[in-house]
Design an enzyme around this catalytic site. Structure first.
Site, PDB file in Angstrom:
ATOM      1  CG  ASP A   1      39.378  36.393  31.630  1.00 21.09           C
ATOM      2  OD1 ASP A   1      39.298  37.346  30.844  1.00 21.09           O
ATOM      3  OD2 ASP A   1      39.658  36.531  32.830  1.00 21.09           O
ATOM      4  CG  HIS A  35      40.495  36.480  40.070  1.00 21.53           C
ATOM      5  ND1 HIS A  35      39.174  36.602  40.429  1.00 21.53           N
ATOM      6  CD2 HIS A  35      40.702  37.450  39.150  1.00 21.53           C
ATOM      7  CE1 HIS A  35      38.618  37.584  39.756  1.00 21.53           C
ATOM      8  NE2 HIS A  35      39.520  38.122  38.980  1.00 21.53           N
TER       9      HIS A  35
HETATM   10  C1  GLP Z   1      38.051  40.159  36.304  1.00 19.05           C
HETATM   11  C2  GLP Z   1      38.860  39.533  35.142  1.00 19.05           C
HETATM   12  C3  GLP Z   1      40.317  39.667  35.373  1.00 19.05           C
HETATM   13  C4  GLP Z   1      40.593  41.062  35.871  1.00 19.05           C
HETATM   14  C5  GLP Z   1      40.070  41.184  37.271  1.00 19.05           C
HETATM   15  C6  GLP Z   1      40.139  42.573  37.842  1.00 19.05           C
HETATM   16  O1  GLP Z   1      37.131  39.311  36.899  1.00 19.05           O
HETATM   17  N1  GLP Z   1      38.560  38.200  34.836  1.00 19.05           N
HETATM   18  O2  GLP Z   1      41.019  39.367  34.180  1.00 19.05           O
HETATM   19  O3  GLP Z   1      41.966  41.305  35.912  1.00 19.05           O
HETATM   20  O4  GLP Z   1      38.788  40.624  37.403  1.00 19.05           O
HETATM   21  O5  GLP Z   1      39.177  43.407  37.260  1.00 19.05           O
HETATM   22  P1  GLP Z   1      39.188  44.981  37.429  1.00 19.05           P
HETATM   23  O6  GLP Z   1      40.336  45.468  36.626  1.00 19.05           O
HETATM   24  O7  GLP Z   1      37.870  45.432  36.874  1.00 19.05           O
HETATM   25  O8  GLP Z   1      39.338  45.254  38.874  1.00 19.05           O
END
Ligand code: GLP
Length: 246
Positions: free
Chosen positions: A67, A138
């Site tokens: 993304d 998500h």
């Molecule tokens: C973000 C990304 C995801 C990621 C998730 C968790 O918004 N779009 O791909 O896996 O949120 O992020 P983090 O690893 O910083 O908790």
């Protein structure tokens, strides 16, 4: 679905890097799906270290990121392009032309998404997809909704995601409100999936992913229908999950 319990973030990161390294060693021309966020940072650092020691060669590897924020360019420090350059691409011998991230600065949503989906297809599909998980369940930026969206698309970020991601930006107003993301179908078409989760903030989402119904309200729950998913989660992320045999 395989679940590996890691002791902590460091342990999770070594285990994850080992799986990715094994993929690259066994298929030097691997097509990888990559993730950003805090979770995979140490995994990337481990891979860079192993590359520097001469254990890994990225010259044949191709990558497709999950993304990118919409409306920011690659020169913006908070773009996922900048994240990937900083954490991996500028530190290993991957060829720039083999790295792919949706173009967040391109406004034509249909063009960005169609070209991205076509490129993945032409590359023969993703062999190993790395995923983190949002606090709300998500994957990529596929937010909780009433249906699973198949292909790459533009998404309005959930308020909880904006709140969770504001720590990376100077001001909350700077957090983009939209993003381009691989769809749930794009992710599910990967041959193998490796999901990482670390910390208490992920405990609820991980429990629902493992034990709840398969529902677009918890986008990660669809992974239960994939034939080859590995989850590596640390103790804090698994506080709500009873000990399971692996
Ligand atoms: C973000 C990304 C995801 C990621 C998730 C968790 O918004 N779009 O791909 O896996 O949120 O992020 P983090 O690893 O910083 O908790």
């Amino acid at each position: 679905m395989r679940l590996y319990r890691a002791k902590n973030y460091e342990d999770m990161s070594i285990k994850a890097a080992s799986i990715l390294a094994a993929q690259i060693v066994t298929d030097p021309n691997s097509v990888l799906g990559l993730a950003t966020g805090s979770t995979p940072e140490l995994m990337y650092r481990n891979l860079v270290e192993w590359y520097k020691k001469g254990y890994l060669d990225f010259s044949g590897v191709s990558t497709y990121n999950l993304d990118e924020y919409r409306g920011i360019s690659g020169t913006n420090e908070q773009s996922y392009y900048a994240y990937m350059m900083k954490n991996l691409f500028s530190k290993v011998n991957i060829k720039e032309e083999n790295t792919h991230i949706p173009d967040g600065f391109q406004e034509d949503t249909r063009k960005v998404c169609k070209e991205y989906e076509d490129a993945i297809c032409q590359a023969g599909g993703i062999e190993l997809q790395i995923l983190g998980i949002g606090n709300n369940g998500h994957i990529g930026f596929n937010e909780p909704s009433d249906s699973f969206l198949e292909d790459c698309h533009c998404v309005n970020l959930a308020e909880s995601t904006i709140q969770a991601n504001k720590r990376f930006f100077e001001k909350e107003e700077d957090v983009p409100k939209q993003a381009y993301t691989m769809g749930v179908g794009t992710i599910m078409r990967a041959k193998k999936i490796l999901l990482l989760a670390s910390g208490k903030a992920k405990a609820d989402a991980v429990e629902k992913l493992l034990n709840g119904p398969v529902t677009p309200q918890i986008p990660a729950s669809i992974l239960r229908l994939h034939p080859d998913v590995t989850i590596i989660a640390d103790e804090e992320a698994l506080v709500n999950v009873e000990e399971m045999k692996i």
